[in-house]
Motif scaffolding. Structure first.
Motif, PDB file in Angstrom:
ATOM      1  N   PHE A   1    -103.891  10.814 -40.688  1.00  0.00           N
ATOM      2  CA  PHE A   1    -103.500   9.271 -41.345  1.00  0.00           C
ATOM      3  C   PHE A   1    -102.582   9.460 -42.496  1.00  0.00           C
ATOM      4  CE2 PHE A   1    -107.496   8.818 -44.557  1.00  0.00           C
ATOM      5  CZ  PHE A   1    -107.482  10.394 -44.753  1.00  0.00           C
ATOM      6  N   ILE A   2    -102.112   8.506 -43.084  1.00  0.00           N
ATOM      7  CA  ILE A   2    -100.995   8.753 -43.943  1.00  0.00           C
ATOM      8  C   ILE A   2    -101.373   9.670 -45.477  1.00  0.00           C
ATOM      9  CG2 ILE A   2     -99.282   7.410 -45.740  1.00  0.00           C
ATOM     10  CD1 ILE A   2     -98.827   5.489 -43.648  1.00  0.00           C
ATOM     11  N   PRO A   3    -102.583   9.366 -45.724  1.00  0.00           N
ATOM     12  CA  PRO A   3    -102.930  10.125 -47.064  1.00  0.00           C
ATOM     13  C   PRO A   3    -103.050  11.793 -46.569  1.00  0.00           C
ATOM     14  CG  PRO A   3    -104.728   8.457 -46.859  1.00  0.00           C
ATOM     15  CD  PRO A   3    -103.606   8.303 -45.443  1.00  0.00           C
TER      16      PRO A   3
ATOM     17  N   ILE B   1    -100.471   1.704 -50.124  1.00  0.00           N
ATOM     18  CA  ILE B   1     -99.841   0.571 -50.966  1.00  0.00           C
ATOM     19  C   ILE B   1     -99.340   1.123 -52.340  1.00  0.00           C
ATOM     20  CG2 ILE B   1     -99.956  -1.491 -52.351  1.00  0.00           C
ATOM     21  CD1 ILE B   1    -101.787  -2.281 -49.938  1.00  0.00           C
ATOM     22  N   GLU B   2    -100.149   2.056 -52.850  1.00  0.00           N
ATOM     23  CA  GLU B   2     -99.788   2.919 -53.983  1.00  0.00           C
ATOM     24  C   GLU B   2     -98.584   3.858 -53.734  1.00  0.00           C
ATOM     25  OE1 GLU B   2    -102.383   5.315 -57.448  1.00  0.00           O
ATOM     26  OE2 GLU B   2    -102.464   3.131 -56.860  1.00  0.00           O
ATOM     27  N   ARG B   3     -98.659   4.693 -52.752  1.00  0.00           N
ATOM     28  CA  ARG B   3     -97.617   5.517 -52.323  1.00  0.00           C
ATOM     29  C   ARG B   3     -96.108   5.112 -51.811  1.00  0.00           C
ATOM     30  NH1 ARG B   3     -98.958  10.527 -48.060  1.00  0.00           N
ATOM     31  NH2 ARG B   3     -96.805  10.737 -47.055  1.00  0.00           N
ATOM     32  N   TYR B   4     -96.328   3.999 -51.164  1.00  0.00           N
ATOM     33  CA  TYR B   4     -95.139   3.352 -50.472  1.00  0.00           C
ATOM     34  C   TYR B   4     -94.991   1.836 -51.142  1.00  0.00           C
ATOM     35  CZ  TYR B   4     -94.545   7.364 -47.294  1.00  0.00           C
ATOM     36  OH  TYR B   4     -94.460   8.489 -46.732  1.00  0.00           O
ATOM     37  N   GLY B   5     -95.815   1.344 -51.659  1.00  0.00           N
ATOM     38  CA  GLY B   5     -95.542  -0.229 -52.154  1.00  0.00           C
ATOM     39  C   GLY B   5     -95.412  -0.994 -50.637  1.00  0.00           C
ATOM     40  N   LYS B   6     -95.996  -0.456 -49.508  1.00  0.00           N
ATOM     41  CA  LYS B   6     -96.100  -1.191 -48.480  1.00  0.00           C
ATOM     42  C   LYS B   6     -97.396  -1.279 -47.759  1.00  0.00           C
ATOM     43  CE  LYS B   6     -91.228  -1.662 -47.219  1.00  0.00           C
ATOM     44  NZ  LYS B   6     -90.051  -1.344 -46.542  1.00  0.00           N
ATOM     45  N   ARG B   7     -97.829  -1.967 -47.024  1.00  0.00           N
ATOM     46  CA  ARG B   7     -99.053  -1.896 -46.259  1.00  0.00           C
ATOM     47  C   ARG B   7     -99.041  -0.720 -45.187  1.00  0.00           C
ATOM     48  NH1 ARG B   7     -97.881  -6.852 -45.904  1.00  0.00           N
ATOM     49  NH2 ARG B   7     -97.729  -6.797 -43.730  1.00  0.00           N
TER      50      ARG B   7
ATOM     51  N   ALA C   1    -100.096  -0.318 -41.784  1.00  0.00           N
ATOM     52  CA  ALA C   1     -99.148  -1.059 -40.565  1.00  0.00           C
ATOM     53  C   ALA C   1     -97.712  -0.979 -40.632  1.00  0.00           C
ATOM     54  CB  ALA C   1     -99.883  -2.155 -39.854  1.00  0.00           C
ATOM     55  N   GLU C   2     -97.450  -1.596 -41.918  1.00  0.00           N
ATOM     56  CA  GLU C   2     -95.749  -1.713 -41.985  1.00  0.00           C
ATOM     57  C   GLU C   2     -95.041  -0.352 -42.035  1.00  0.00           C
ATOM     58  OE1 GLU C   2     -94.391  -5.075 -45.101  1.00  0.00           O
ATOM     59  OE2 GLU C   2     -96.211  -3.925 -45.891  1.00  0.00           O
ATOM     60  N   MET C   3     -95.850   0.589 -42.747  1.00  0.00           N
ATOM     61  CA  MET C   3     -95.081   2.178 -42.698  1.00  0.00           C
ATOM     62  C   MET C   3     -95.333   2.793 -41.625  1.00  0.00           C
ATOM     63  SD  MET C   3     -93.702   2.345 -45.681  1.00  0.00           S
ATOM     64  CE  MET C   3     -93.244   3.918 -45.189  1.00  0.00           C
ATOM     65  N   LEU C   4     -96.418   2.664 -40.861  1.00  0.00           N
ATOM     66  CA  LEU C   4     -96.521   3.138 -39.533  1.00  0.00           C
ATOM     67  C   LEU C   4     -95.518   2.807 -38.681  1.00  0.00           C
ATOM     68  CD1 LEU C   4    -100.453   3.412 -39.586  1.00  0.00           C
ATOM     69  CD2 LEU C   4     -98.844   5.325 -39.678  1.00  0.00           C
ATOM     70  N   ALA C   5     -95.293   1.732 -38.756  1.00  0.00           N
ATOM     71  CA  ALA C   5     -94.054   0.994 -37.980  1.00  0.00           C
ATOM     72  C   ALA C   5     -92.934   1.658 -38.199  1.00  0.00           C
ATOM     73  CB  ALA C   5     -94.274  -0.435 -37.836  1.00  0.00           C
ATOM     74  N   GLU C   6     -92.439   1.705 -39.789  1.00  0.00           N
ATOM     75  CA  GLU C   6     -91.367   2.120 -39.952  1.00  0.00           C
ATOM     76  C   GLU C   6     -91.084   3.729 -39.679  1.00  0.00           C
ATOM     77  OE1 GLU C   6     -90.000   1.765 -43.985  1.00  0.00           O
ATOM     78  OE2 GLU C   6     -90.688  -0.395 -44.175  1.00  0.00           O
ATOM     79  N   PHE C   7     -92.305   4.349 -39.465  1.00  0.00           N
ATOM     80  CA  PHE C   7     -92.186   5.940 -39.056  1.00  0.00           C
ATOM     81  C   PHE C   7     -91.858   5.829 -37.418  1.00  0.00           C
ATOM     82  CE2 PHE C   7     -94.633   6.679 -42.843  1.00  0.00           C
ATOM     83  CZ  PHE C   7     -93.815   7.342 -43.733  1.00  0.00           C
ATOM     84  N   GLY C   8     -92.083   4.757 -36.762  1.00  0.00           N
ATOM     85  CA  GLY C   8     -91.985   4.805 -35.334  1.00  0.00           C
ATOM     86  C   GLY C   8     -93.194   5.144 -34.663  1.00  0.00           C
ATOM     87  N   LEU C   9     -94.296   5.206 -35.334  1.00  0.00           N
ATOM     88  CA  LEU C   9     -95.475   5.383 -34.769  1.00  0.00           C
ATOM     89  C   LEU C   9     -96.318   4.112 -34.114  1.00  0.00           C
ATOM     90  CD1 LEU C   9     -96.584   7.940 -37.520  1.00  0.00           C
ATOM     91  CD2 LEU C   9     -96.025   8.438 -35.234  1.00  0.00           C
TER      92      LEU C   9
END
Ligand code: GUN
Ligand code: FE
Length: 449
Positions: A210-212, A248-254, A256-264
């Motif tokens: 997971f992201i953390p 949200i703290e690390r990226y300023g985004k949710r 699911a949004e971040m995972l989508a940006e990573f192509g995941l």
């Protein structure tokens, strides 16, 4: 698979859920299975059914109290956590990982220990009717390959993922990939090794924990690996207040949004839990053809909220059910159906009696056993893109038989009181492994008589 008969006919009554709204009962049919695939579902009294029985290598006549149902698709299970199943749920997720779970998972550096666990776990899950499992393994390539081999050996359909995790703060230094490049390389080798087994049942799945637990570079690298290899992806997403807030703290985004940006977030991606997803996240997931592994029992310990199963199903998001062993302290998926229903009722009614009934819960949240069983079978299969979850022509014969008169689970058909709908409800709520008398995966009998 030379122990798979070429032509099997199972004669009896089928119960299944082609949609999350409807139970289908196919009374007294002959399910004709050729080379592990359902060839036809015919009225048992038809000429073709009688001919098929005559030509079959094996004919199975269900008793009047037995029902044939699709096998269960567990879309989220942590295989190395099997030895702590049923324990260790007294602390929140972020502590549970460091204090109990990472130390246990680190032990799978010993492939012999791993094999010992896998050889106990896989047959047990088959006996519970879990015909497909989507596994997180540990970070170890050897242990992961042995898990894939064990599934192939016992005949369980499986997605097996070597866990990738390298974040210097989100992981302990004694249980992590040394850096992002090493994590991507090990994951790539694991995908290749599992594919090289050549099993028709077992596939690799790319598994950032997971992201953390992952650096930016690792997440980017694994998104790229998914695009290059076409392997499916799984990760945890918006599981708890802490996890959702961390992203949200690390990226300023949710999340699911971040995972989508990573192509995941791709077709077939399994996002575990998703308790804090919003409607915009549901859109991201639906459009991508990804889905959510709903883990209702685990959620009651770690999630801080109830996943809105009904809302997700009505939104058109793929939803499967997950045991989340060992965050969820039970094997098998029928208990998860029960917990999905109970959790939805608590979401609808609310839980704090100090509030007035009108402001206690979330209206229109309840699901019934049909919606839950759909998630446990076809919902999960559709999310993964596998031809299972329903007994119909063209799909793999992944199925279970439940006997409503066999054991001491309390599952019993009362003449003059019960009907097929009530029997289905009883099976979902009450059936124990002792009531599951046969289990097939791709036409091979993998548990039961
Ligand atoms: N998030 C990251 N790892 C895990 C895990 O092993 N279990 C659960 N429930 N959540 C996680
Ligand atoms: Fe999990």
């Amino acid at each position: 698979m030379n122990d798979t008969p070429k032509l099997i006919v199972v004669v009896g009554t089928v119960m299944q859920t082609p949609t999350h709204r409807a139970l289908q009962v196919l009374d007294n049919v002959a399910v004709v299975v050729r080379d592990g695939v359902v060839d036809a579902v015919l009225p048992a009294v038809s000429r073709e059914a009688v001919d098929a029985c005559g030509a079959a290598d094996e004919v199975v006549h269900l008793s009047v109290r037995e029902r044939l149902l699709p096998g269960l698709v567990d879309t989220h299970i942590h295989a190395p956590q099997w030895p702590q199943l049923g324990t260790g749920l007294d602390i929140p997720l972020e502590r549970w990982l460091f204090e109990y779970t990472f130390p246990l998972e680190a032990r799978y550096a010993d492939a012999g220990f791993a094999l010992d666990v896998w050889e106990r776990m896989v047959p047990t899950l088959l006996a519970h009717g879990t015909t497909t499992a989507v596994y997180y393994s540990s970070i170890h390539e050897d242990a992961t390959l042995r898990l894939a081999e064990t599934c192939a050996h016992f005949g369980q359909r499986a997605f097996v993922g070597r866990v990738a995790m390298d974040h210097p703060e989100g992981t302990p230094e004694w249980y992590r990939d040394v850096d992002a490049a090493a994590g991507v390389a090990a994951s790539a080798r694991s995908v290749e090794a599992i594919r090289s087994l050549g099993s028709a049942l077992v596939e690799p799945i790319i598994t950032p924990r997971f992201i953390p637990a992952c650096t930016h570079e690792l997440l980017l690298g694994l998104g790229d690996l998914a695009a290059r290899t076409g392997a499916v992806v799984q990760t945890h997403c918006s599981e708890s207040d802490w996890e959702h807030g961390y992203v949200i703290e690390r990226y300023g985004k949710r999340d699911a949004e971040m995972l989508a940006e990573f192509g995941l977030v791709r077709r077939g991606t399994v996002l575990a839990h998703g308790d804090h997803l919003c409607d915009d996240d549901f859109d991201i997931i639906r459009v991508a053809g990804a889905g959510v592994a709903h883990c209702p029992l685990s959620n009651s310990y770690f999630a801080n909220a109830v996943f809105p199963l009904r809302r997700a199903q009505e939104w058109g998001v793929h939803v499967g059910l997950g045991s989340d062993v060992s965050g969820g302290p039970l094997p098998g998926l029928l208990p998860q159906c029960q917990h999905a229903v109970s959790a939805s009722r608590m979401l609808e009614d609310g839980v704090d009696s100090a509030r007035s009934p009108g402001e206690r819960g979330v209206a229109n949240s309840r699901v019934d056993v049909v919606a839950a069983f759909h998630a446990a079978t076809l919902g999960g299969a559709n999310m993964l893109g596998i031809p299972a979850g329903l007994i119909e022509s063209g799909r793999a014969f992944d199925a279970i038989v439940v006997n409503a008169d066999s054991g001491d689970s309390g599952l019993h058909y009362w003449d003059g009181i019960d009907n097929e709908e009530r029997l289905f409800e009883k099976i979902v709520r009450l059936a124990a492994p002792s009531d599951i008398t046969s289990v097939w995966v791709a036409g091979r009998r993998v548990a039961g008589a």
